[in-house]
Write a protein that holds these residues in place. Structure first.
Motif, PDB file in Angstrom:
ATOM      1  N   ARG A   1      12.378 -46.531  18.950  1.00 43.27           N
ATOM      2  CA  ARG A   1      11.712 -47.749  18.472  1.00 43.27           C
ATOM      3  C   ARG A   1      12.712 -48.703  17.829  1.00 43.27           C
ATOM      4  NH1 ARG A   1       5.791 -46.865  16.208  1.00 43.27           N
ATOM      5  NH2 ARG A   1       5.692 -49.006  16.904  1.00 43.27           N
TER       6      ARG A   1
ATOM      7  N   GLU B   1      11.504 -52.497  17.839  1.00 41.55           N
ATOM      8  CA  GLU B   1      10.151 -52.401  17.304  1.00 41.55           C
ATOM      9  C   GLU B   1      10.136 -52.071  15.817  1.00 41.55           C
ATOM     10  OE1 GLU B   1       8.073 -49.560  19.701  1.00 41.55           O
ATOM     11  OE2 GLU B   1       8.540 -50.625  21.553  1.00 41.55           O
ATOM     12  N   LEU B   2      11.261 -51.593  15.276  1.00 40.17           N
ATOM     13  CA  LEU B   2      11.394 -51.298  13.850  1.00 40.17           C
ATOM     14  C   LEU B   2      12.578 -52.080  13.300  1.00 40.17           C
ATOM     15  CD1 LEU B   2      10.998 -47.395  13.748  1.00 40.17           C
ATOM     16  CD2 LEU B   2       9.288 -49.102  13.121  1.00 40.17           C
ATOM     17  N   ASP B   3      12.488 -52.457  12.016  1.00 39.00           N
ATOM     18  CA  ASP B   3      13.602 -53.134  11.362  1.00 39.00           C
ATOM     19  C   ASP B   3      14.611 -52.125  10.837  1.00 39.00           C
ATOM     20  OD1 ASP B   3      12.656 -55.872  11.636  1.00 39.00           O
ATOM     21  OD2 ASP B   3      11.015 -55.198  10.353  1.00 39.00           O
TER      22      ASP B   3
ATOM     23  N   HIS C   1       7.991 -59.944   7.142  1.00 42.83           N
ATOM     24  CA  HIS C   1       7.400 -58.726   7.687  1.00 42.83           C
ATOM     25  C   HIS C   1       8.531 -57.726   7.900  1.00 42.83           C
ATOM     26  CE1 HIS C   1       4.143 -57.031  10.444  1.00 42.83           C
ATOM     27  NE2 HIS C   1       5.079 -56.125  10.376  1.00 42.83           N
ATOM     28  N   CYS C   2       8.391 -56.520   7.401  1.00 43.82           N
ATOM     29  CA  CYS C   2       9.412 -55.478   7.548  1.00 43.82           C
ATOM     30  C   CYS C   2       8.753 -54.198   8.058  1.00 43.82           C
ATOM     31  CB  CYS C   2      10.101 -55.225   6.207  1.00 43.82           C
ATOM     32  SG  CYS C   2      11.444 -54.035   6.318  1.00 43.82           S
ATOM     33  N   ARG C   3       9.265 -53.694   9.185  1.00 44.92           N
ATOM     34  CA  ARG C   3       8.724 -52.477   9.799  1.00 44.92           C
ATOM     35  C   ARG C   3       9.674 -51.321   9.549  1.00 44.92           C
ATOM     36  NH1 ARG C   3       8.524 -55.324  15.360  1.00 44.92           N
ATOM     37  NH2 ARG C   3      10.555 -55.745  14.489  1.00 44.92           N
TER      38      ARG C   3
ATOM     39  N   LEU D   1       4.999 -54.948   4.271  1.00 43.00           N
ATOM     40  CA  LEU D   1       5.642 -53.721   4.739  1.00 43.00           C
ATOM     41  C   LEU D   1       4.701 -52.974   5.678  1.00 43.00           C
ATOM     42  CD1 LEU D   1       7.171 -52.467   1.388  1.00 43.00           C
ATOM     43  CD2 LEU D   1       8.371 -53.551   3.278  1.00 43.00           C
ATOM     44  N   GLU D   2       5.264 -52.506   6.764  1.00 46.29           N
ATOM     45  CA  GLU D   2       4.488 -51.753   7.744  1.00 46.29           C
ATOM     46  C   GLU D   2       5.255 -50.459   8.027  1.00 46.29           C
ATOM     47  OE1 GLU D   2       2.721 -52.722  12.162  1.00 46.29           O
ATOM     48  OE2 GLU D   2       3.450 -54.359  10.923  1.00 46.29           O
ATOM     49  N   ALA D   3       4.668 -49.330   7.695  1.00 50.17           N
ATOM     50  CA  ALA D   3       5.346 -48.045   7.859  1.00 50.17           C
ATOM     51  C   ALA D   3       4.877 -47.341   9.138  1.00 50.17           C
ATOM     52  CB  ALA D   3       5.080 -47.151   6.652  1.00 50.17           C
ATOM     53  N   TYR D   4       5.834 -46.749   9.839  1.00 45.59           N
ATOM     54  CA  TYR D   4       5.556 -45.944  11.029  1.00 45.59           C
ATOM     55  C   TYR D   4       6.089 -44.543  10.771  1.00 45.59           C
ATOM     56  CZ  TYR D   4       4.614 -50.341  13.366  1.00 45.59           C
ATOM     57  OH  TYR D   4       4.085 -51.563  13.712  1.00 45.59           O
TER      58      TYR D   4
ATOM     59  N   GLY E   1      10.488 -47.131   9.620  1.00 45.07           N
ATOM     60  CA  GLY E   1      10.183 -45.858  10.266  1.00 45.07           C
ATOM     61  C   GLY E   1      10.663 -44.704   9.410  1.00 45.07           C
TER      62      GLY E   1
END
Length: 159
Positions: free
Chosen positions: A137, A142-144, A94-96, A124-127, A98
């Motif tokens: 973050r 909270e973000l990678d 899992h990769c976050r 992948l999770e984009a913010y 921003g």
């Protein structure tokens, strides 16, 4: 003299770069007491404190500040060694990420599509937000990683 272990250096690095020992322990799938034990063992091996724990929040000592870049080099070298021996180049987990509005509207969709094709096991999770919020973050764990304009003014973030 005993040598630091990779697990001790990893615990130290996460504790030094996350917003709290709780967040660092979560990243390593450890209890806070196990994380603290690894750090205490490392401090014992090195014969000096790496964190000042006298206040509300643990803060790096001068020795901890000096150790941080060296610990990152060792951890990166171990990751590279693992990749050298690994026949598969597929990333999983899992990769976050921003990014700002402009990035989200221009190159990010292409990057995510390419990453999904090359690494289907990587989620992948984009913010999307403004730089200051993304930096916070990142600091909070909270973000990678985040793509921001300019260098960060936060000492706990690598630019």
């Amino acid at each position: 003299m005993a040598q630091p272990s990779i697990k001790q250096l990893e615990a130290f690095w996460w504790a030094a770069t996350c917003s709290s020992f709780v967040t660092a322990a979560e990243r390593l799938n450890l209890s806070v007491s196990s994380l603290s034990k690894r750090i205490s063992e490392l401090e014992s091996v090195l014969r000096q404190p790496l964190f000042d724990r006298s206040g509300h929040k643990a803060v790096l000592t001068q020795a901890g500040e000096r150790l941080l870049p060296a610990a990152l080099q060792v951890l990166n070298a171990m990751a590279a060694l693992g990749q050298t021996l690994d026949n598969s180049s597929e990333l999983t987990g899992h990769c976050r990420i921003g990014v700002g509005d402009l990035s989200a509207q221009t190159w990010l969709p292409s990057l995510i599509a390419a990453m999904r094709r090359q690494h289907p096991g990587l989620m992948l999770e984009a913010y999307v937000d403004v730089g200051g919020v993304l930096e916070q973050r990142l600091s909070d764990g909270e973000l990678d990683f985040a793509v921001l304009a300019g260098r960060s003014s936060r000492s706990n973030l690598l630019s």
